[in-house]
Write a protein that holds these residues in place. Structure first.
Motif, mmCIF file in Angstrom:
data_model
loop_
_atom_site.group_PDB
_atom_site.id
_atom_site.type_symbol
_atom_site.label_atom_id
_atom_site.label_comp_id
_atom_site.label_asym_id
_atom_site.label_seq_id
_atom_site.Cartn_x
_atom_site.Cartn_y
_atom_site.Cartn_z
ATOM 1 N N PRO A 54 21.199 54.416 62.582
ATOM 2 C CA PRO A 54 20.372 55.600 61.754
ATOM 3 C C PRO A 54 19.402 55.047 60.924
ATOM 4 O O PRO A 54 18.266 55.692 60.375
ATOM 5 C CB PRO A 54 21.326 56.408 61.195
ATOM 6 C CG PRO A 54 22.550 55.761 61.013
ATOM 7 C CD PRO A 54 22.634 54.571 62.331
ATOM 8 N N ASP A 55 19.689 53.809 60.469
ATOM 9 C CA ASP A 55 18.957 53.283 59.279
ATOM 10 C C ASP A 55 17.540 52.485 59.654
ATOM 11 O O ASP A 55 17.621 51.983 60.714
ATOM 12 C CB ASP A 55 19.794 52.382 58.323
ATOM 13 C CG ASP A 55 20.364 51.281 59.057
ATOM 14 O OD1 ASP A 55 20.017 50.172 58.740
ATOM 15 O OD2 ASP A 55 21.274 51.453 59.713
ATOM 16 N N LEU A 56 16.689 52.490 58.941
ATOM 17 C CA LEU A 56 15.408 51.952 59.209
ATOM 18 C C LEU A 56 15.595 50.423 59.414
ATOM 19 O O LEU A 56 14.901 49.862 60.155
ATOM 20 C CB LEU A 56 14.377 52.555 58.013
ATOM 21 C CG LEU A 56 12.868 52.033 58.345
ATOM 22 C CD1 LEU A 56 12.253 52.520 59.616
ATOM 23 C CD2 LEU A 56 12.232 52.577 57.107
ATOM 24 N N LEU A 57 16.410 49.833 58.512
ATOM 25 C CA LEU A 57 16.303 48.181 58.442
ATOM 26 C C LEU A 57 16.836 47.870 59.858
ATOM 27 O O LEU A 57 16.191 47.060 60.160
ATOM 28 C CB LEU A 57 17.155 47.777 57.270
ATOM 29 C CG LEU A 57 17.586 46.491 57.391
ATOM 30 C CD1 LEU A 57 16.039 45.639 56.790
ATOM 31 C CD2 LEU A 57 18.427 46.102 56.008
ATOM 32 N N ARG A 58 17.935 48.357 60.321
ATOM 33 C CA ARG A 58 18.443 47.809 61.586
ATOM 34 C C ARG A 58 17.473 48.355 62.767
ATOM 35 O O ARG A 58 17.215 47.623 63.865
ATOM 36 C CB ARG A 58 19.732 48.406 61.710
ATOM 37 C CG ARG A 58 20.836 47.581 60.936
ATOM 38 C CD ARG A 58 22.184 48.121 61.526
ATOM 39 N NE ARG A 58 22.642 49.470 60.667
ATOM 40 C CZ ARG A 58 23.506 50.075 60.894
ATOM 41 N NH1 ARG A 58 24.601 49.507 61.744
ATOM 42 N NH2 ARG A 58 23.982 51.224 60.707
ATOM 43 N N LEU A 59 16.840 49.294 62.608
ATOM 44 C CA LEU A 59 15.769 49.939 63.621
ATOM 45 C C LEU A 59 14.851 48.894 63.709
ATOM 46 O O LEU A 59 14.347 48.558 64.825
ATOM 47 C CB LEU A 59 15.524 51.304 63.374
ATOM 48 C CG LEU A 59 16.610 52.498 63.796
ATOM 49 C CD1 LEU A 59 15.846 53.852 63.156
ATOM 50 C CD2 LEU A 59 16.716 52.366 65.286
ATOM 51 N N ARG A 60 14.114 48.624 62.732
ATOM 52 C CA ARG A 60 13.290 47.433 62.552
ATOM 53 C C ARG A 60 13.505 46.357 63.282
ATOM 54 O O ARG A 60 12.924 45.452 63.952
ATOM 55 C CB ARG A 60 12.636 47.352 61.269
ATOM 56 C CG ARG A 60 11.566 48.581 60.896
ATOM 57 C CD ARG A 60 10.743 48.388 59.713
ATOM 58 N NE ARG A 60 10.095 49.659 59.574
ATOM 59 C CZ ARG A 60 9.560 50.013 58.327
ATOM 60 N NH1 ARG A 60 10.074 49.349 57.348
ATOM 61 N NH2 ARG A 60 8.719 51.073 58.158
ATOM 62 N N ALA A 61 14.773 45.918 62.996
ATOM 63 C CA ALA A 61 15.266 44.583 63.220
ATOM 64 C C ALA A 61 15.517 44.582 64.922
ATOM 65 O O ALA A 61 15.238 43.700 65.605
ATOM 66 C CB ALA A 61 16.773 44.213 62.808
ATOM 67 N N LEU A 62 15.944 45.862 65.350
ATOM 68 C CA LEU A 62 15.926 46.135 66.880
ATOM 69 C C LEU A 62 14.574 45.861 67.637
ATOM 70 O O LEU A 62 14.401 45.379 68.464
ATOM 71 C CB LEU A 62 16.826 47.245 67.012
ATOM 72 C CG LEU A 62 18.281 47.176 67.042
ATOM 73 C CD1 LEU A 62 18.829 48.545 67.322
ATOM 74 C CD2 LEU A 62 18.892 46.305 68.112
ATOM 75 N N ARG A 63 13.561 46.679 67.027
ATOM 76 C CA ARG A 63 12.287 46.410 67.481
ATOM 77 C C ARG A 63 11.966 45.142 67.426
ATOM 78 O O ARG A 63 11.223 44.957 68.629
ATOM 79 C CB ARG A 63 11.348 47.366 66.507
ATOM 80 C CG ARG A 63 9.865 47.594 66.663
ATOM 81 C CD ARG A 63 9.785 47.999 68.177
ATOM 82 N NE ARG A 63 8.089 48.350 68.213
ATOM 83 C CZ ARG A 63 7.609 47.125 68.729
ATOM 84 N NH1 ARG A 63 7.910 46.268 69.253
ATOM 85 N NH2 ARG A 63 6.194 47.366 68.993
#
Length: 111
Positions: A6-15
């Motif tokens: 749910p958090d932005l930091l991990r979502l950006r890392a996945l992206r």
């Protein structure tokens, strides 16, 4: 929904990680397409296999030593393309017929 964090930091890392892999996959596709193009061009530019070849000897005049069907893998590097008539004449003159590709049989000459 998709089991993403749910958090932005991990979502950006996945992206970033998926973008990196997508780039690598695109490069691999481009390289494979280039190899296919080169293979196709090589096949188009390849000279057709001759019907008959004569293997030449070493030395002055490089006399013919063996007649082959074109494309015979047993023919040496010193060779010359010849016509059907030249192949028949060479065999009639005593030039050896290759025992692997049997040009005498292909030409209908009884050995």
């Amino acid at each position: 929904m998709y089991d993403l964090p749910p958090d932005l930091l991990r979502l950006r890392a996945l992206r970033t990680w998926y973008a990196m892999w997508l780039s690598r996959i695109d490069e691999a596709i481009a390289a494979a397409e280039q190899r296919e193009r080169e293979k196709r061009q090589g096949e188009e530019r390849r000279r057709p296999t001759p019907d008959w070849i004569v293997e030449l000897g070493i030395g002055v005049g490089r006399p013919p030593v063996e007649v082959h069907v074109g494309g015979c893998r047993m023919a040496g590097k010193r060779q010359r393309i010849i016509t059907r008539e030249q192949a028949l004449a060479a065999l009639a003159d005593g030039v050896r017929a290759c025992i692997h590709c049997r040009p005498d049989t292909e030409l209908g000459v009884l050995g």
